[in-house]
Design an enzyme around this catalytic site. Structure first.
Site, PDB file in Angstrom:
ATOM      1  CG  ASP A  40      -8.493   5.483  14.208  1.00 40.58           C
ATOM      2  OD1 ASP A  40      -8.113   5.625  13.022  1.00 40.58           O
ATOM      3  OD2 ASP A  40      -8.079   4.575  14.947  1.00 40.58           O
ATOM      4  CG  LEU A  86      12.713   1.403 -17.524  1.00 43.16           C
ATOM      5  CD1 LEU A  86      13.342   1.790 -16.199  1.00 43.16           C
ATOM      6  CD2 LEU A  86      12.828   2.536 -18.527  1.00 43.16           C
ATOM      7  CE  LYS A 118      13.474  -2.181 -13.119  1.00 43.23           C
ATOM      8  NZ  LYS A 118      12.609  -3.243 -12.625  1.00 43.23           N
ATOM      9  CD  GLU A 178       6.875  -0.424  -9.654  1.00 44.16           C
ATOM     10  OE1 GLU A 178       6.637   0.379 -10.576  1.00 44.16           O
ATOM     11  OE2 GLU A 178       7.063  -1.639  -9.846  1.00 44.16           O
ATOM     12  CE  LYS A 295      12.547   7.559 -14.823  1.00 42.06           C
ATOM     13  NZ  LYS A 295      11.624   7.993 -13.765  1.00 42.06           N
ATOM     14  CB  CYS A 429      -8.229 -31.992   2.381  1.00 48.30           C
ATOM     15  SG  CYS A 429      -9.036 -33.366   3.217  1.00 48.30           S
ATOM     16  CB  CYS A 434      -8.737 -34.648   6.766  1.00 45.51           C
ATOM     17  SG  CYS A 434      -7.017 -34.672   6.243  1.00 45.51           S
TER      18      CYS A 434
HETATM   19 ZN   LIG Z   1      -7.351 -34.856   4.018  1.00 43.82          ZN
END
Ligand SMILES: [Zn+2]
Length: 671
Positions: A40, A86, A118, A178, A295, A429, A434
């Site tokens: 760092d 593939l 894979k 990948e 392969k 919401c 609530c």
């Molecule tokens: Zn709600």
């Protein structure tokens, strides 16, 4: 001493090289040679110099690894060489049939093959011109993908500049690989999102894909994506290659991460053995794999075999069978989180799968519901892969009935719902009163990582709300004995204990209070960083958005939601009430209790039973030690709880000392 431009250029070059070498050792070789702190400080030095000499800043500087914010969505990229997908085989018999086709096509009885795992991630193409990383694109449909260069620059195992002798570099190189997230990091990310009441990612692949599409790649950088390179698309100039295996070796020389389990097979029996070996070992691999890629080794033979419209004839995937079962969806519920986020959950007819009974499965988010097309009554395929949480794979038998639709009103309070276009589409919401949100907020407030009030769990909270004894978080500090005695199952002793626990929680440090307030995006770590930086709630209230953003590791989304939260009149009122109740609003200065763990590196894996991870981590820090995130030879102790993950296996293979929770406690308590 002030450097002149030439000196600065040299210094920047030296620092860049040093940092990239450390990245390579850490992320590609997994053999770091410096502590995170030293790393760092090198990076900080570089960033500072680049600020002083902006004309010397290079797009391939390691300072780019921390990410930047771009304003517009990704451009499309047309792949110069098509990215094929593939063909799949699902049994060894089918694999043998493929082999027969290959050998017939080659007109010979045998061939060399290369096998590799894979990885279930996101495919990408990385282009290097004159040795420098210039373009990173997703696969897309194989012809056109998205430009995600800025996000891929933050993936530390991807070299920004090739390694080795410049004269051996190809003029143009496009490698394919990948991009993936490993299990441990995925679990931590979803855990943090759950704690922040954000919608969850369905799997590591979705998390990776979402992370690559972020406009703010500073967040991508925090997600710790990894990469394995598996093939090349274009190669011009430099030394040529004749085989896939040579490509792997070349790629390693250039500094690319190549999966170490890949194997060159001289016979097809070795291919089959590899497939069966990893089918067995699948659960021990620290990232998602769904099969093996096979392969033909020689490129000349690959060319001879050619490709169909969709896929090459010289490569194939062998897919692992999954642990699966089918069952019926009894109901789809929508849960409301503490900041109002709605999460769909499927109730299932209980069914055994891979050794456990599954009766419920989160559907994660509404996009996933839509993608699956599930509705109540459908028969679905559920699957467990390795040690991963069970998931619904697809609908196998459609029931008659209405398709599931996203609720128009909050299922708990009937309040309005807002659609939020963040990384994924979240529905919330928006009714500030609530009752379900308040319930979730209170449970969170009292939880172990927050104010830690033992006895104030869901059951008590639900009753306190139902009896209207509590209308906001601060009200719990004004409750009396007679209130609790009116609740079910509360007798004298229980009420007494809870009142004592509530009173005790007033002493918690500011960082805990901040986390307990349940601000969107502010998890345990962010709360602690903010509290340590400002020391008191008074200072926090005076701070501006930019002051929060200036804290390393506090992103713009966190700074924004904190500013929004603190600016609300209801927050000010709430904080006044806390103050009146005598709740502590200061953060004690972090000081070393002792230096007995100085220089010692710890890693935690699995579930601890007596401490939270953050408590355990703060013990280590207070004793001078350091908590690191990945296991290497330089790790001193791995503390393994229940169900330890891949870090445990890795520690064992590297011979790192493994201790359990009890031994850890003895270690921190001994004089
Ligand atoms: Zn709600």
């Amino acid at each position: 001493m002030k450097l002149n431009q030439e000196q600065a250029r040299k210094e920047i070059q030296k620092l860049s090289q040093e940092i990239e070498e450390h990245n390579y050792r850490y992320y590609v070789l997994a053999q770091p040679t410096v502590a995170d702190k030293e790393y760092d400080s090198l990076l900080e030095k570089l960033i500072k110099l680049e600020k002083e000499f902006p004309e010397l800043k290079d797009i391939n500087s390691p300072s780019q690894r921390v990410g930047t914010k771009v304003e517009t969505a990704a451009n499309t990229v047309t792949h110069k060489a098509k990215m094929y997908s593939l063909d799949n085989t699902y049994s060894i018999d089918e694999l043998q049939e493929w082999r027969e086709r290959v050998e017939k096509g080659l007109g010979q009885g045998s061939a060399e093959y290369v096998v590799e795992l894979k990885i279930d991630g996101v495919s990408a193409a990385l282009t290097y011109e004159q040795g420098y990383f210039v373009l990173g694109a997703t696969r897309g449909d194989g012809l056109v993908g998205e430009d995600v260069t800025h996000a891929l620059r933050t993936v530390r195992s991807i070299p920004l500049k090739l390694k080795g002798d410049e004269t051996s570099w190809p003029r143009l190189l496009e490698v394919r690989g990948e991009i993936y997230m490993n299990h441990e990091e995925f679990a931590a990310l979803n855990k943090e999102r759950k704690a922040n009441d954000e919608i969850l990612f369905a799997n590591p692949r979705n998390a990776t894909s979402g992370s690559l599409k972020l406009l703010d790649s500073r967040i991508t950088a925090q997600r710790k994506l990894h990469c394995f390179v598996h093939s090349f698309g274009r190669l011009e100039g430099g030394e040529g290659i004749r085989t896939q295996w040579e490509f792997f070796n070349k790629a390693k020389q250039y500094g690319f991460p190549v999966n170490a389990t890949s194997r060159l097979c001289k016979s097809f029996k070795e291919v089959v053995d590899f497939c069966l070996e990893f089918q067995e070992k699948r659960g021990t691999v620290p990232y998602d794999i769904d099969g093996v890629v096979i392969k033909v080794n020689f490129l000349a033979q690959q060319q001879k075999l050619g490709a169909t419209l969709k896929s090459p004839r010289w490569a194939v995937a062998y897919k692992f069978p999954a642990q699966q079962a089918t069952t019926r969806i009894l109901d789809i519920l929508v849960q409301v989180g503490r900041t109002g986020v709605l999460t769909p959950v499927a109730e299932l007819d209980p069914v055994g799968c891979g050794g456990v009974t599954i009766s419920r499965s989160t559907l994660h988010n509404f996009d996933e519901v839509k993608r699956l097309g599930v509705k109540v009554g459908d028969r679905v395929l559920v699957e467990r892969a390795g040690d991963v949480i069970p998931k619904i794979v697809k609908v196998v038998e459609v029931a008659r009935g209405k398709p599931f639709s996203i609720p128009k009103k909050c299922p708990e309070c009937g309040g309005g719902i807002m659609k939020e276009n963040t990384e994924d589409v979240a529905y919330r919401c928006i009714n500030p009163s609530c009752p379900k949100q308040l319930e979730r907020r209170l449970v969170h407030f009292a939880s172990r990582g927050a104010m830690d009030i033992e006895g104030l769990g869901e059951a008590a909270v639900v009753q306190l709300l139902a009896k209207r004894f509590v209308k906001d978080l601060a009200d719990i500090y004004f409750l009396k004995r007679e209130h609790f005695l009116k609740l079910e199952l509360f007798k004298d002793k229980k009420a007494h204990n809870l009142i004592a626990a509530i009173a005790e929680s007033k002493k918690q440090p500011l960082s805990r209070l901040l986390f307990a307030l349940g601000v969107v995006n502010i998890g345990e770590k962010a709360a602690s960083l903010v509290a340590q930086r400002f020391g008191t709630m008074e200072n926090i209230l005076k701070a501006k958005r930019a002051d929060f953003e200036a804290i390393h590791e506090v992103g713009s989304a966190m700074a924004q939601s904190l500013t929004d939260f603190l600016g609300q009149a209801s927050t000010k009122k709430l904080l006044q009430k806390f103050k009146k109740a005598g709740v502590n609003m200061r953060e004690p200065k972090q000081q070393l209790i002792s230096d007995k763990l100085v220089g010692k590196k710890f890693i935690f894996t699995g579930e601890l039973s007596r401490l939270t991870r953050s408590q355990a981590g703060s013990f280590v820090k207070k004793l001078g030690g350091e908590v690191v995130s990945s296991v290497s030879k330089n790790t001193d102790f791995v503390v393994a709880g229940e169900n330890p993950g891949s870090k445990y296996e890795k520690a064992r293979s590297l011979g790192v000392k493994i201790i359990d929770e009890k031994q850890f406690e003895e270690m921190i308590h001994e004089k």
